[in-house]
Motif scaffolding. Structure first.
Motif, PDB file in Angstrom:
ATOM      1  N   ASP A   4      -7.326   4.341 -11.957  1.00  0.00           N
ATOM      2  CA  ASP A   4      -7.547   3.174 -10.804  1.00  0.00           C
ATOM      3  C   ASP A   4      -8.702   2.429 -11.115  1.00  0.00           C
ATOM      4  OD1 ASP A   4      -5.194   4.071  -9.313  1.00  0.00           O
ATOM      5  OD2 ASP A   4      -6.194   5.818  -8.675  1.00  0.00           O
ATOM      6  N   PHE A   8      -9.922  -0.904  -9.199  1.00  0.00           N
ATOM      7  CA  PHE A   8     -11.182  -0.705  -8.164  1.00  0.00           C
ATOM      8  C   PHE A   8     -12.307  -1.575  -8.416  1.00  0.00           C
ATOM      9  CE2 PHE A   8     -15.493   1.034  -7.522  1.00  0.00           C
ATOM     10  CZ  PHE A   8     -15.197   1.445  -6.192  1.00  0.00           C
ATOM     11  N   HIS A  12     -13.572  -4.494  -5.941  1.00  0.00           N
ATOM     12  CA  HIS A  12     -14.940  -4.477  -5.725  1.00  0.00           C
ATOM     13  C   HIS A  12     -15.680  -5.711  -6.090  1.00  0.00           C
ATOM     14  CE1 HIS A  12     -19.196  -3.830  -6.251  1.00  0.00           C
ATOM     15  NE2 HIS A  12     -19.182  -2.797  -5.130  1.00  0.00           N
ATOM     16  N   ILE A  50     -11.870   8.887  -2.349  1.00  0.00           N
ATOM     17  CA  ILE A  50     -11.470   7.424  -2.855  1.00  0.00           C
ATOM     18  C   ILE A  50     -10.073   7.288  -2.353  1.00  0.00           C
ATOM     19  CG2 ILE A  50     -11.396   5.451  -4.217  1.00  0.00           C
ATOM     20  CD1 ILE A  50     -13.583   6.728  -5.820  1.00  0.00           C
ATOM     21  N   TRP A  51      -9.762   6.406  -1.455  1.00  0.00           N
ATOM     22  CA  TRP A  51      -8.503   6.191  -0.843  1.00  0.00           C
ATOM     23  C   TRP A  51      -8.125   4.622  -1.597  1.00  0.00           C
ATOM     24  CZ3 TRP A  51      -5.982   9.745   1.873  1.00  0.00           C
ATOM     25  CH2 TRP A  51      -6.635  10.622   2.446  1.00  0.00           C
ATOM     26  N   ILE A  52      -6.748   4.629  -2.195  1.00  0.00           N
ATOM     27  CA  ILE A  52      -6.286   3.656  -2.814  1.00  0.00           C
ATOM     28  C   ILE A  52      -4.823   3.165  -2.117  1.00  0.00           C
ATOM     29  CG2 ILE A  52      -5.054   2.692  -4.917  1.00  0.00           C
ATOM     30  CD1 ILE A  52      -8.044   3.115  -5.264  1.00  0.00           C
ATOM     31  N   GLU A  54      -1.519   0.958  -2.416  1.00  0.00           N
ATOM     32  CA  GLU A  54      -0.432   0.359  -3.459  1.00  0.00           C
ATOM     33  C   GLU A  54       0.622  -0.314  -2.791  1.00  0.00           C
ATOM     34  OE1 GLU A  54      -1.192   3.244  -7.336  1.00  0.00           O
ATOM     35  OE2 GLU A  54       0.349   3.346  -6.115  1.00  0.00           O
ATOM     36  N   VAL A  59      -2.411  -1.764  -7.163  1.00  0.00           N
ATOM     37  CA  VAL A  59      -3.473  -1.442  -6.018  1.00  0.00           C
ATOM     38  C   VAL A  59      -3.970  -2.786  -5.576  1.00  0.00           C
ATOM     39  CG1 VAL A  59      -5.784  -0.649  -5.954  1.00  0.00           C
ATOM     40  CG2 VAL A  59      -4.217   0.495  -7.493  1.00  0.00           C
ATOM     41  N   TYR A  62      -8.604  -0.404  -1.369  1.00  0.00           N
ATOM     42  CA  TYR A  62      -9.197   0.911  -1.635  1.00  0.00           C
ATOM     43  C   TYR A  62     -10.419   1.061  -0.438  1.00  0.00           C
ATOM     44  CZ  TYR A  62     -13.877  -0.970  -3.378  1.00  0.00           C
ATOM     45  OH  TYR A  62     -15.125  -1.697  -3.303  1.00  0.00           O
ATOM     46  N   LEU A 102      -5.813   2.235   5.535  1.00  0.00           N
ATOM     47  CA  LEU A 102      -7.044   2.902   4.854  1.00  0.00           C
ATOM     48  C   LEU A 102      -7.707   3.698   5.964  1.00  0.00           C
ATOM     49  CD1 LEU A 102      -7.552   0.189   2.044  1.00  0.00           C
ATOM     50  CD2 LEU A 102      -6.899   2.555   1.625  1.00  0.00           C
TER      51      LEU A 102
END
Length: 162
Positions: A4, A8, A12, A50-52, A54, A59, A62, A102
């Motif tokens: 991922d 990410f 970010h 870390i939560w993703i 989708e 993705v 996060y 999330l």
């Protein structure tokens, strides 16, 4: 997982660009390698998750959950809480419930770990995020003020301060 990482980094960058735009005095351009190193630190940490999010295999968001311990001090009791260190949703997928999902995942995880206190920090300029956090149920806890040196000097020169 490490798979991922590219998503990410992309998400970010979207959030970091917003911070750079509004507070270039507080943020600087980052190197992808430094952000990658931070991502890998979180993946390896026993106190971070870390939560993703989708959608259709892509993705789109996060969040980073940290479990923080602070020992007792002269003014404060010992504390153990969950901190939402970062949360990001792709610009094209905002206002679709992704941030809510999330945050709910983090709340459920924190509660499962016995943590009842969940906190996050947000810059004053980010009113859209504030509305989302408040809609979820967060309330402001602390307000931090700043005084820029030039402002005080300007008021003294104008005869309005001091």
């Amino acid at each position: 997982t490490s798979d991922d990482l590219s998503a990410f980094l992309e998400l970010h960058a979207q959030v970091h660009d917003l911070h750079l735009q509004h507070r270039p005095d507080q943020f600087k351009p980052t190197e992808a390698s430094a952000i990658e190193a931070r991502f890998r630190e979180w993946l390896a940490s026993s106190t971070a998750k870390i939560w993703i999010a989708e959608l259709a295999g892509k993705v789109v968001g996060y969040a980073v959950e940290l479990h923080v311990r602070r020992p007792e001090g002269p003014y404060c009791p010992a504390r153990h809480w969950c901190d939402i260190e970062q949360i990001a949703v792709d610009i094209g997928h905002q206002r679709q419930g992704i941030a809510t999902a999330l945050m709910q995942a983090i709340v459920d995880s924190a509660h499962a770990a016995g943590l009842r206190e969940i906190e996050l920090t947000s810059w004053a300029f980010n009113q859209d995020a504030h509305r989302a956090f408040e809609a979820f149920g967060f309330t402001p806890k602390l307000t931090r003020f700043e005084l820029k040196r030039g402002r005080l000097e300007h008021e003294r020169q104008e005869g309005g301060g001091g």
